[in-house]
Design a protein around this motif. Structure first.
Motif, PDB file in Angstrom:
ATOM      1  N   ILE A 291       1.393  -0.886   0.113  1.00  0.00           N
ATOM      2  CA  ILE A 291       0.425   0.167   0.109  1.00  0.00           C
ATOM      3  C   ILE A 291       0.663   1.238  -0.382  1.00  0.00           C
ATOM      4  O   ILE A 291       1.856   1.058  -0.397  1.00  0.00           O
ATOM      5  CB  ILE A 291      -0.786  -0.155   1.147  1.00  0.00           C
ATOM      6  N   SER A 292       0.175   2.094  -0.312  1.00  0.00           N
ATOM      7  CA  SER A 292       1.051   4.052  -0.440  1.00  0.00           C
ATOM      8  C   SER A 292       1.633   4.143   1.329  1.00  0.00           C
ATOM      9  O   SER A 292       0.920   3.728   2.271  1.00  0.00           O
ATOM     10  CB  SER A 292       0.571   4.877  -1.256  1.00  0.00           C
ATOM     11  N   ASN A 293       2.280   4.835   0.768  1.00  0.00           N
ATOM     12  CA  ASN A 293       2.529   5.440   2.707  1.00  0.00           C
ATOM     13  C   ASN A 293       1.211   6.188   3.062  1.00  0.00           C
ATOM     14  O   ASN A 293       1.652   6.676   4.537  1.00  0.00           O
ATOM     15  CB  ASN A 293       3.731   6.470   1.858  1.00  0.00           C
ATOM     16  N   THR A 294       0.769   6.797   2.692  1.00  0.00           N
ATOM     17  CA  THR A 294      -0.116   7.465   2.823  1.00  0.00           C
ATOM     18  C   THR A 294      -1.440   6.585   3.959  1.00  0.00           C
ATOM     19  O   THR A 294      -1.775   7.023   5.097  1.00  0.00           O
ATOM     20  CB  THR A 294      -1.519   8.283   2.021  1.00  0.00           C
ATOM     21  N   GLU A 295      -2.009   5.243   3.036  1.00  0.00           N
ATOM     22  CA  GLU A 295      -2.486   4.707   3.285  1.00  0.00           C
ATOM     23  C   GLU A 295      -2.026   3.854   4.711  1.00  0.00           C
ATOM     24  O   GLU A 295      -2.074   3.384   5.966  1.00  0.00           O
ATOM     25  CB  GLU A 295      -2.832   3.560   2.860  1.00  0.00           C
TER      26      GLU A 295
ATOM     27  N   ILE B 190      -4.642   3.844  12.896  1.00  0.00           N
ATOM     28  CA  ILE B 190      -5.798   3.142  13.283  1.00  0.00           C
ATOM     29  C   ILE B 190      -5.572   2.774  14.533  1.00  0.00           C
ATOM     30  O   ILE B 190      -5.392   3.044  15.548  1.00  0.00           O
ATOM     31  CB  ILE B 190      -6.162   2.592  12.303  1.00  0.00           C
ATOM     32  N   LEU B 191      -3.938   2.658  14.692  1.00  0.00           N
ATOM     33  CA  LEU B 191      -3.633   1.393  15.702  1.00  0.00           C
ATOM     34  C   LEU B 191      -2.962   2.355  16.598  1.00  0.00           C
ATOM     35  O   LEU B 191      -3.170   1.854  17.753  1.00  0.00           O
ATOM     36  CB  LEU B 191      -2.197   0.741  14.418  1.00  0.00           C
ATOM     37  N   VAL B 192      -2.723   2.874  16.878  1.00  0.00           N
ATOM     38  CA  VAL B 192      -2.404   4.194  17.343  1.00  0.00           C
ATOM     39  C   VAL B 192      -3.584   5.220  18.440  1.00  0.00           C
ATOM     40  O   VAL B 192      -3.426   4.190  20.214  1.00  0.00           O
ATOM     41  CB  VAL B 192      -1.424   5.345  17.693  1.00  0.00           C
ATOM     42  N   SER B 193      -4.352   5.019  17.858  1.00  0.00           N
ATOM     43  CA  SER B 193      -5.254   5.472  18.639  1.00  0.00           C
ATOM     44  C   SER B 193      -6.492   4.285  19.552  1.00  0.00           C
ATOM     45  O   SER B 193      -7.099   4.408  20.559  1.00  0.00           O
ATOM     46  CB  SER B 193      -6.535   5.895  17.443  1.00  0.00           C
ATOM     47  N   SER B 194      -6.702   3.002  18.453  1.00  0.00           N
ATOM     48  CA  SER B 194      -6.493   1.842  19.359  1.00  0.00           C
ATOM     49  C   SER B 194      -6.367   1.184  20.619  1.00  0.00           C
ATOM     50  O   SER B 194      -6.842   1.295  21.116  1.00  0.00           O
ATOM     51  CB  SER B 194      -7.210   0.578  18.554  1.00  0.00           C
TER      52      SER B 194
ATOM     53  N   GLY C 273     -10.352  -3.415  24.089  1.00  0.00           N
ATOM     54  CA  GLY C 273     -10.001  -1.952  23.162  1.00  0.00           C
ATOM     55  C   GLY C 273      -9.625  -1.876  22.261  1.00  0.00           C
ATOM     56  O   GLY C 273      -9.366  -1.020  21.722  1.00  0.00           O
ATOM     57  N   LEU C 274      -8.405  -2.636  21.769  1.00  0.00           N
ATOM     58  CA  LEU C 274      -7.588  -2.900  20.387  1.00  0.00           C
ATOM     59  C   LEU C 274      -8.496  -3.269  19.713  1.00  0.00           C
ATOM     60  O   LEU C 274      -8.540  -2.502  18.625  1.00  0.00           O
ATOM     61  CB  LEU C 274      -6.652  -3.443  20.721  1.00  0.00           C
ATOM     62  N   SER C 275      -9.039  -4.122  19.558  1.00  0.00           N
ATOM     63  CA  SER C 275      -9.745  -5.064  18.419  1.00  0.00           C
ATOM     64  C   SER C 275     -11.224  -3.794  17.971  1.00  0.00           C
ATOM     65  O   SER C 275     -10.346  -3.267  16.739  1.00  0.00           O
ATOM     66  CB  SER C 275      -9.977  -6.463  18.073  1.00  0.00           C
ATOM     67  N   ILE C 276     -12.099  -3.578  18.320  1.00  0.00           N
ATOM     68  CA  ILE C 276     -13.352  -3.271  18.632  1.00  0.00           C
ATOM     69  C   ILE C 276     -12.887  -1.257  18.095  1.00  0.00           C
ATOM     70  O   ILE C 276     -13.517  -1.275  17.080  1.00  0.00           O
ATOM     71  CB  ILE C 276     -14.959  -2.788  19.907  1.00  0.00           C
ATOM     72  N   PRO C 277     -11.959  -0.284  18.581  1.00  0.00           N
ATOM     73  CA  PRO C 277     -11.719   0.818  17.704  1.00  0.00           C
ATOM     74  C   PRO C 277     -11.146   0.433  16.552  1.00  0.00           C
ATOM     75  O   PRO C 277     -11.551   1.063  15.898  1.00  0.00           O
ATOM     76  CB  PRO C 277     -11.222   1.369  18.446  1.00  0.00           C
ATOM     77  N   ALA C 278      -9.871  -0.475  16.532  1.00  0.00           N
ATOM     78  CA  ALA C 278      -9.218  -0.319  14.737  1.00  0.00           C
ATOM     79  C   ALA C 278     -10.442  -1.543  13.806  1.00  0.00           C
ATOM     80  O   ALA C 278     -10.485  -0.990  13.132  1.00  0.00           O
ATOM     81  CB  ALA C 278      -8.319  -1.310  15.426  1.00  0.00           C
ATOM     82  N   VAL C 279     -11.395  -1.972  14.445  1.00  0.00           N
ATOM     83  CA  VAL C 279     -12.129  -2.734  14.009  1.00  0.00           C
ATOM     84  C   VAL C 279     -13.678  -1.395  12.869  1.00  0.00           C
ATOM     85  O   VAL C 279     -14.014  -1.766  11.773  1.00  0.00           O
ATOM     86  CB  VAL C 279     -13.070  -3.949  13.920  1.00  0.00           C
ATOM     87  N   ALA C 280     -13.526  -0.662  14.420  1.00  0.00           N
ATOM     88  CA  ALA C 280     -14.480   0.200  13.595  1.00  0.00           C
ATOM     89  C   ALA C 280     -13.865   1.012  13.298  1.00  0.00           C
ATOM     90  O   ALA C 280     -14.655   1.725  11.188  1.00  0.00           O
ATOM     91  CB  ALA C 280     -14.721   0.788  15.035  1.00  0.00           C
ATOM     92  N   MET C 281     -12.662   1.216  12.939  1.00  0.00           N
ATOM     93  CA  MET C 281     -12.261   2.518  11.801  1.00  0.00           C
ATOM     94  C   MET C 281     -11.491   2.418  11.066  1.00  0.00           C
ATOM     95  O   MET C 281     -11.664   2.680   9.252  1.00  0.00           O
ATOM     96  CB  MET C 281     -11.438   3.093  12.672  1.00  0.00           C
TER      97      MET C 281
END
Length: 496
Positions: free
Chosen positions: A37-41, A48-52, A110-118
């Motif tokens: 994937i691109s650097n942007t993605e 997403i990972l850090v937010s989760s 707490g990690l997987s639910i936000p990550a999956v949603a985002m």
């Protein structure tokens, strides 16, 4: 509170290290090396990972505060109650298992639910050019990463809690003289610990490799037939890996658990008083050293027990001899009464412990005569009524003397026989006028042995009667002065 702050620092360091290895390193490496994937993605995925992670840490922190509360509350109190100290000690021991619960609970969710949603929103809005089924693969990966983190966290927490456990035990000893412990309670069994650990260690690389390869194949230009063939091959490898890991984990757990169970079984026998038992040395690893040390310890305890018993027996015999030495005509009386009592005890099939107590009681049955004046005890002629009343006090005096000897539980089996050896079977004896089976067993036995020795021993004012006459008197007194069972037992034993 310094020990508490160090405890928190160690837990925090271990948590950050475990999270870094399991989430950032493993997760980040898989994402960065398998996705084209691109650097942007790539940046959006890391966002997403850090937010989760932030959501995960908040949820986990809330549960951590609840888990740490019993320990924190104890350390904050100036004079914590013993129950509070015990609760904190138990909670500290539970911390490794609780750390696994936190990771597989608020940590994973707490990690997987936000990550999956985002990630789902990002795919739907076109911010991420990833297939939707990647979310499912990510969920599987999250489970694997959480399991890895839980494994690391468990064993690092086991080490982190040890200084706190030592501190709590010292606190219990210092404040209450209590050695706080689990008393054999098992928080996490060795079988479960080794089986899960070995299983995760063996299968984790296989699942991660299969998952990463699937992502790589999907993101490349490989044909669908190649992907299908890959999963046929991967499924076989995964099944073999899982099966081998499960079998190896089970065998390893059993190999560790068996010597521990064998040693625990032998320890229970030692605890029940059997110092002749030895643990079987069936192992060639470090357990061989442990078992050799245990057997050496039990052998030493057995030798010390024999020495203590010899010293105690010598003590009883010496005390009895010192008492008999007051009167040359009664020298050896206590020793002979003990010998006759043992003859009766064996004749009626008393066990070894009962015979030991009987022997010691018989040796000290007249210890109360120490409190009788020489003018009365050594008088040649007939005693007056007042003097005889003084003599009759010696069973009660003997009991009082033996009650002063510590430890009290060592003397307790001797007291009934010492007090009751002048009771009569018909209730006309002293000091309590007990009758029949109400008279303690050792008192009834010693009464027969004491009477026989008194009748057959020489006195300044009379010659000892013949053995046959003394036995005849005992036989006549069956059921009146003496217990008929013990009289007959003595007569039968004496004739052998």
């Amino acid at each position: 509170m310094q020990i508490y702050r160090k405890f928190l620092r160690d837990l925090l360091r271990n948590y950050i290290m475990g999270s870094g290895i399991a989430v950032l390193v493993v997760g980040g490496v898989i994402i960065s090396t398998t996705l084209s994937i691109s650097n942007t993605e790539l940046f959006r995925l890391f966002f997403i990972l850090v937010s989760s992670l932030c959501v995960m840490m908040l949820a986990e922190f809330m549960m951590f505060r609840r888990h740490i509360r019993p320990i924190r509350d104890m350390l904050r109190e100036t004079q914590p109650a013993l129950a509070t100290i015990r609760a904190a000690y138990l909670q500290t021991h539970r911390f490794p298992a609780l750390s696994v619960m936190r990771i597989m609970g608020p940590h994973f969710l707490g990690l997987s639910i936000p990550a999956v949603a985002m990630a789902s929103i990002g795919i739907a809005r076109g911010w991420l050019s990833l297939p939707a089924y990647y979310i499912g693969l990510a969920g599987v990966g999250a489970i694997l990463i959480a399991s890895m983190h839980a494994l690391l966290e468990f064993f690092t927490t086991v080490q982190a809690i040890q200084p706190m456990l030592i501190h709590i035990r010292e606190l219990g000893k210092r404040m209450y003289g209590e050695d706080v412990s689990l008393d054999g309670r098992v928080i996490v069994s060795i079988q479960r610990k080794f089986q899960l650990s070995a299983f995760l260690i063996g299968t984790m690389p296989l699942f991660l490799f299969s998952l990463a390869t699937q992502i790589r194949l999907s993101s490349s230009e490989a044909s669908s037939s190649l992907t299908v063939d890959y999963w046929k091959w991967a499924a076989i490898i995964l099944l073999l890996g899982v099966g081998f890991s499960s079998l190896g984990a089970r065998m390893l757990a059993r190999d560790i658990q068996q010597p521990i169970e064998d040693l625990h079984r032998v320890m229970k026998e030692v605890q029940s008083g059997d110092l002749k038992v030895r643990a079987s040395d069936l192992y060639s690893d470090e357990f061989s050293r442990l078992i050799a040390g245990f057997n050496h310890m039990v052998k030493g305890l057995d030798a010390r027990e024999k020495m203590n018993n010899q010293l105690l027996q010598s003590y009883y015999t010496t005390l009895a001899a010192a008492l008999d030495a007051r009167d040359a005509y009664t020298a050896g009386h206590s020793t002979r009464v003990a010998k006759y009592s043992l003859m009766i005890g064996r004749a009626v099939n008393l066990n070894e412990q009962e015979l030991d107590w009987l022997n010691k009681t018989a040796l000290l049955h007249d210890i109360g005569k120490i409190g009788v004046r020489d003018a009365v005890l050594l008088k040649d002629g007939r005693l007056t009524d007042e003097e005889f009343e003084q003599i009759k006090r010696h069973p009660d005096l003997g009991e009082s003397i033996l009650k002063q000897i510590e430890p009290a539980e060592a003397m307790a089996p001797l007291l009934p026989g010492v007090r009751s050896h002048h009771e009569r079977y018909d209730g006309a004896g002293y000091p309590d006028g007990l009758k029949g089976q109400d008279i303690p067993l050792n008192g009834r036995i010693i009464a027969v042995a004491d009477a026989f020795d008194a009748m057959t021993s020489d006195r300044p004012y009379r010659k000892g009667m013949p053995v046959e006459k003394a036995i005849a008197i005992l036989a006549e007194g069956k059921g009146t002065q003496w217990d008929p069972r013990f009289v007959q037992g003595f007569i039968d034993a004496f004739k052998i």
